[in-house]
Design an enzyme around this catalytic site. Structure first.
Site, PDB file in Angstrom:
ATOM      1  N   LYS A  94      26.658  36.965  17.527  1.00 53.79           N
ATOM      2  CA  LYS A  94      27.744  36.328  18.267  1.00 53.79           C
ATOM      3  C   LYS A  94      27.098  34.613  18.180  1.00 53.79           C
ATOM      4  O   LYS A  94      25.995  34.547  17.995  1.00 53.79           O
ATOM      5  CB  LYS A  94      27.867  36.642  19.367  1.00 53.79           C
ATOM      6  CG  LYS A  94      29.282  36.154  20.177  1.00 53.79           C
ATOM      7  CD  LYS A  94      30.220  36.894  20.048  1.00 53.79           C
ATOM      8  CE  LYS A  94      31.550  36.758  20.667  1.00 53.79           C
ATOM      9  NZ  LYS A  94      32.572  37.338  20.657  1.00 53.79           N
ATOM     10  N   GLY A 194      44.005  35.826  32.980  1.00 53.22           N
ATOM     11  CA  GLY A 194      43.689  35.064  31.732  1.00 53.22           C
ATOM     12  C   GLY A 194      44.444  35.326  30.624  1.00 53.22           C
ATOM     13  O   GLY A 194      45.095  36.471  29.971  1.00 53.22           O
ATOM     14  N   GLY A 196      45.423  33.558  27.846  1.00 47.15           N
ATOM     15  CA  GLY A 196      45.085  32.873  26.651  1.00 47.15           C
ATOM     16  C   GLY A 196      45.633  33.425  25.231  1.00 47.15           C
ATOM     17  O   GLY A 196      46.968  34.358  25.390  1.00 47.15           O
ATOM     18  N   ASN A 197      45.035  33.352  24.197  1.00 48.42           N
ATOM     19  CA  ASN A 197      45.600  33.973  22.899  1.00 48.42           C
ATOM     20  C   ASN A 197      45.740  35.411  23.049  1.00 48.42           C
ATOM     21  O   ASN A 197      47.002  35.876  22.743  1.00 48.42           O
ATOM     22  CB  ASN A 197      44.640  33.637  21.864  1.00 48.42           C
ATOM     23  CG  ASN A 197      44.579  32.222  21.583  1.00 48.42           C
ATOM     24  OD1 ASN A 197      45.399  31.660  21.434  1.00 48.42           O
ATOM     25  ND2 ASN A 197      43.122  31.833  21.343  1.00 48.42           N
ATOM     26  N   VAL A 198      44.847  36.183  23.618  1.00 43.61           N
ATOM     27  CA  VAL A 198      44.807  37.699  23.692  1.00 43.61           C
ATOM     28  C   VAL A 198      45.834  37.786  25.097  1.00 43.61           C
ATOM     29  O   VAL A 198      46.733  39.006  24.696  1.00 43.61           O
ATOM     30  CB  VAL A 198      43.507  38.170  23.844  1.00 43.61           C
ATOM     31  CG1 VAL A 198      44.025  39.784  23.964  1.00 43.61           C
ATOM     32  CG2 VAL A 198      42.825  37.857  22.896  1.00 43.61           C
TER      33      VAL A 198
HETATM   34  P1  NAD Z   1      41.239  32.005  25.283  1.00 48.98           P
HETATM   35  O1  NAD Z   1      40.453  31.162  25.455  1.00 48.98           O
HETATM   36  O2  NAD Z   1      42.461  31.982  24.393  1.00 48.98           O
HETATM   37  O3  NAD Z   1      42.032  32.551  26.725  1.00 48.98           O
HETATM   38  C1  NAD Z   1      41.302  32.610  27.934  1.00 48.98           C
HETATM   39  C2  NAD Z   1      42.176  32.297  29.149  1.00 48.98           C
HETATM   40  O4  NAD Z   1      41.569  32.617  30.433  1.00 48.98           O
HETATM   41  C3  NAD Z   1      42.484  30.887  29.035  1.00 48.98           C
HETATM   42  O5  NAD Z   1      43.919  30.790  29.194  1.00 48.98           O
HETATM   43  C4  NAD Z   1      41.701  30.188  30.294  1.00 48.98           C
HETATM   44  O6  NAD Z   1      42.481  29.300  31.066  1.00 48.98           O
HETATM   45  C5  NAD Z   1      41.734  31.408  31.049  1.00 48.98           C
HETATM   46  N1  NAD Z   1      40.519  31.458  32.110  1.00 48.98           N
HETATM   47  C6  NAD Z   1      39.347  31.242  32.072  1.00 48.98           C
HETATM   48  N2  NAD Z   1      38.872  31.420  33.280  1.00 48.98           N
HETATM   49  C7  NAD Z   1      39.739  31.950  34.130  1.00 48.98           C
HETATM   50  C8  NAD Z   1      39.448  32.453  35.451  1.00 48.98           C
HETATM   51  N3  NAD Z   1      38.544  32.277  36.079  1.00 48.98           N
HETATM   52  N4  NAD Z   1      40.829  33.105  35.971  1.00 48.98           N
HETATM   53  C9  NAD Z   1      41.720  33.180  35.395  1.00 48.98           C
HETATM   54  N5  NAD Z   1      41.920  32.682  33.893  1.00 48.98           N
HETATM   55  C10 NAD Z   1      40.938  32.163  33.515  1.00 48.98           C
HETATM   56  O7  NAD Z   1      40.620  33.360  24.955  1.00 48.98           O
HETATM   57  P2  NAD Z   1      40.924  34.616  24.180  1.00 48.98           P
HETATM   58  O8  NAD Z   1      41.268  34.560  22.491  1.00 48.98           O
HETATM   59  O9  NAD Z   1      42.373  35.181  24.793  1.00 48.98           O
HETATM   60  O10 NAD Z   1      39.950  35.896  24.743  1.00 48.98           O
HETATM   61  C11 NAD Z   1      39.991  36.397  26.083  1.00 48.98           C
HETATM   62  C12 NAD Z   1      38.911  37.214  26.286  1.00 48.98           C
HETATM   63  O11 NAD Z   1      38.988  38.236  25.267  1.00 48.98           O
HETATM   64  C13 NAD Z   1      37.461  36.550  26.174  1.00 48.98           C
HETATM   65  O12 NAD Z   1      36.591  37.215  26.884  1.00 48.98           O
HETATM   66  C14 NAD Z   1      37.184  36.920  24.610  1.00 48.98           C
HETATM   67  O13 NAD Z   1      35.687  37.118  24.561  1.00 48.98           O
HETATM   68  C15 NAD Z   1      37.801  38.414  24.535  1.00 48.98           C
HETATM   69  N6  NAD Z   1      38.181  38.822  23.258  1.00 48.98           N
HETATM   70  C16 NAD Z   1      38.764  38.066  22.322  1.00 48.98           C
HETATM   71  C17 NAD Z   1      38.967  38.452  21.042  1.00 48.98           C
HETATM   72  C18 NAD Z   1      40.288  37.904  20.133  1.00 48.98           C
HETATM   73  O14 NAD Z   1      40.777  38.344  19.219  1.00 48.98           O
HETATM   74  N7  NAD Z   1      40.353  36.491  20.683  1.00 48.98           N
HETATM   75  C19 NAD Z   1      38.541  39.658  20.627  1.00 48.98           C
HETATM   76  C20 NAD Z   1      37.797  40.393  21.534  1.00 48.98           C
HETATM   77  C21 NAD Z   1      37.480  39.944  22.888  1.00 48.98           C
END
Ligand code: NAD
Length: 365
Positions: A94, A194, A196-198
């Site tokens: 990572k 949260g 976001g994307n996921v």
């Molecule tokens: P992202 O940055 O698109 O979304 C994260 C969201 O969380 C954002 O909308 C942000 O505003 C919000 N956030 C941050 N701090 C917060 C809090 N204290 N309370 C509430 N919301 C909060 O990230 P993502 O790609 O959606 O990934 C989310 C999680 O999943 C991460 O931990 C990432 O490591 C994990 N993950 C993602 C993937 C992937 O394919 N994108 C794969 C495996 C794991």
């Protein structure tokens, strides 16, 4: 003279890398610095027994460099077990870039980062994580082939987040089956922290199934957007952990199951996308078990993203990506039952399977 000895042993206690609490026999940790672009990054390579260390790059405004180092050590270790349990021939790695992705990410900085990745000769392969987009990976691709998660137009598998969300949905259904006897999520009260994307893609699956979804985020605009799109509820309180709910889905950052939150948790199931949800996996895993909360191990159910980017290396298509991700349902059920049978935590059960695969490969070598 005696004082000198004491000082030396004190130094050992704060040894910056090998003495870190999150250090777990990582093979290599690389510090990357570039004055001109302002790049400050750390690449963590935890284990390459099963293959090159693949894992995303996170850009985050860490409060200290120690936090960044701690994060990359924890995240890269998690990737080792994620790939191992998913049956992929990949090791765990990572990277973290210290800075604000909204204001400090420039094309020059991403290209310089790509050059550092390239300097490792393929031992580490990057992808996107929090703060990164497929466009950023496309930029990295201009200076190194050791990158995945590039856009479909450039021959990549595209944004992995929808697949990650689908895998989390599968893992959540399996955990629900284990906890409630049915995997139907209709009318279940589910808090997604949260969006976001996921998180957003997960909300879509959950609302399609008729769950009662509550969303929380630090970004108010996102909350309103997602509420309007899927007709879900915005959580208006300030302590989500203490709310009555069936399922808690952490989809923001890690370590939200910790000493401050664990006693308050009323959820019956924890299943989400965030990496490293348990601040201390052994101790907090054991407390969840005592409380009767079914925890779907994060590195198992959020593997959809890595399955998606692995397709770029192995040249398998969409159908195989979906099949492998759907299988998270079966693996989760198997691990939850194994944990119950063996009187161990679900995290321990998942870790044992992942570790045995790595050990077996070591013997073959
Ligand atoms: P992202 O940055 O698109 O979304 C994260 C969201 O969380 C954002 O909308 C942000 O505003 C919000 N956030 C941050 N701090 C917060 C809090 N204290 N309370 C509430 N919301 C909060 O990230 P993502 O790609 O959606 O990934 C989310 C999680 O999943 C991460 O931990 C990432 O490591 C994990 N993950 C993602 C993937 C992937 O394919 N994108 C794969 C495996 C794991």
């Amino acid at each position: 003279m005696e004082t000198d000895v004491v000082q030396l042993s004190d130094l050992k206690k704060v040894a910056p890398v090998f003495g870190q609490t999150s250090f777990d026999d990582h093979e290599q940790v690389v510090f990357c610095n570039d004055k001109d672009t302002g790049l400050k990054a750390i690449i963590g390579i935890h284990n390459t027994v099963l293959g090159p260390a693949l894992g995303g790059t996170r850009m985050w405004q860490y409060t200290s460099e120690w936090d960044a180092l701690n994060d990359v050590l924890r995240l890269s270790r998690g990737m080792t077990f994620k790939s191992a349990i998913t049956g992929l021939n990949l090791g765990g790695g990572k990277a973290v870039i210290i800075g604000d992705a909204k204001t400090q990410k420039t094309p020059e900085l991403m290209i310089r980062f790509g050059e550092f990745v390239h300097s490792l000769g393929g031992k580490y392969i990057t992808a996107e994580d929090v703060g990164m987009k497929t466009e950023d990976m496309d930029l990295v691709r201009t200076v190194t082939p050791y990158v995945t998660g590039i856009s479909e137009e450039k021959g990549g598998a595209g944004n992995p987040s929808p697949i990650t969300a689908f895998g989390v949905f599968m893992g959540m259904k399996a955990a629900a089956k284990h906890a409630f006897g049915t995997d139907v999520l209709e009318d279940r009260v589910i808090y997604v922290q949260g969006i976001g994307n996921v998180g957003e893609a997960l909300v879509e699956h959950l609302s399609n199934e008729g769950a009662q979804v509550y969303v929380s985020d630090i970004n108010q605009d996102r909350l309103e957007e997602v509420r309007d799109k899927y007709g879900v509820n915005i959580y208006g309180g300030n302590n989500l952990y203490a709310e009555e709910m069936d399922i808690y889905a952490p989809c923001a950052l890690g370590a939200t199951v910790n000493d401050l939150t664990i006693d308050q948790l009323k959820a019956k199931v924890i299943a989400g996308a965030a990496n490293n949800q348990l601040e201390e996996e052994t101790r907090h895993g054991a407390i969840l078990r005592e409380k009767g909360i079914v925890y779907a191990p994060d590195f198992l159910i959020n593997a959809g993203g890595i399955i998606n980017v692995y397709a770029e290396l192995e040249n398998y298509g969409r159908q195989e990506i979906i099949r492998k991700t759907e299988n998270i349902y079966n693996t989760t059920l198997e691990i939850l039952s194994k944990a119950e049978r063996n009187d161990i935590t679900t995290h321990q059960a998942a870790l044992a399977i992942a570790t045995s695969r790595i050990e077996a490969r070591k013997k073959e070598k």
